[in-house]
Design an enzyme around this catalytic site. Structure first.
Site, short mmCIF file in Angstrom:
data_model
loop_
_atom_site.label_atom_id
_atom_site.label_comp_id
_atom_site.label_asym_id
_atom_site.label_seq_id
_atom_site.Cartn_x
_atom_site.Cartn_y
_atom_site.Cartn_z
CB SER A 115 0.38 -9.99 -2.90
OG SER A 115 -0.36 -9.31 -1.92
CG ASP A 169 -0.97 -14.09 3.81
OD1 ASP A 169 -0.92 -12.93 4.29
OD2 ASP A 169 -0.81 -14.32 2.61
CG HIS A 200 1.56 -11.57 2.17
ND1 HIS A 200 0.45 -12.15 1.60
CD2 HIS A 200 1.88 -10.50 1.40
CE1 HIS A 200 0.10 -11.44 0.54
NE2 HIS A 200 0.97 -10.44 0.39
#
Length: 221
Positions: A115, A169, A200
């Site tokens: 991320s 996601d 995610h």
């Protein structure tokens, strides 16, 4: 120098993996992945998991949390605070320099991130004239993607890239990540792109694919 969590898979590490966590997590977040990822035949590796500094995050009402940069917009083309990204890239470079001082050449250092952490890895990779062994970018995107051609330095595209993303996601849409992968490929990076039916997060199949990719890096050294 950032505080770090470290794990070594052998007494005299020959490789280093510097792994950056996501927003609001810390260096402990991905440490449990080491026994799932590492294979018996691999060389000794030092895993370095740094803690991001705490900073106010605009989209979270200015609440301070561990973050590699402030998130100032919902538009991914201007989402990341450029100053924060640059600061985090410098902090990553300091960690790379420390590994080199400990006897690990850049050619045996892998940079990984999830991320926000992955966004820093890709940003740093564009600007590295001394290539590392590879870049791992999980559930992430390239900040300031439109400016990428002007940020690219000579030699950077020799760094292979592993990118993986969840098709569901809700934090970073798949299309955003795919566009980043396409831009990197157009610039000349060898990108291995993986897509999984997940949100995610990471999954076992992804870790196995990453293990195969890392094994290829070790074999080429």
């Amino acid at each position: 120098m950032l505080e770090t969590v470290e794990q070594e898979t052998g007494a005299v590490p020959e490789w280093s993996v510097i792994w950056l966590h996501g927003l609001g997590a810390d260096g402990h977040d991905f440490a449990p992945i080491v026994p799932e990822l590492v294979r018996p035949q691999w060389p000794a590796i030092r895993f370095v998991f740094p803690h991001a500094p705490k900073r106010p995050v605009s989209i979270n009402n200015g609440m301070p949390m561990r973050a590699w940069y402030d998130i100032v917009s919902m538009d991914f083309r201007s989402r990341a605070d450029a100053t924060g990204v640059a600061e985090s890239v410098q902090q990553l470079e300091a960690l790379i320099a420390r590994e080199q001082a400990r006897g690990i050449p850049a050619s045996r250092i892998v940079l990984a991130g999830f991320s926000q952490g992955g966004a820093i890895i890709l940003s740093a990779g564009l600007k590295r004239s001394e290539p590392v062994a590879g870049l791992v970018a999980l559930s992430t995107y390239l900040p300031e993607v439109d400016a990428a051609p002007s940020q690219l330095v000579d030699g950077a595209t020799s760094q292979p890239v592993f990118m993986a993303h969840g098709s569901a996601d809700p934090v970073i849409p798949l299309a955003i990540a795919e566009h980043s992968a396409q831009v990197l490929t157009t610039l000349g990076f060898a990108v291995q792109w993986q897509r999984y039916p997940m949100a995610h997060q990471v999954c076992g199949e992804e870790i196995h694919a990453l293990g195969d990719w890392l094994q290829a890096r070790f074999a080429q050294a």
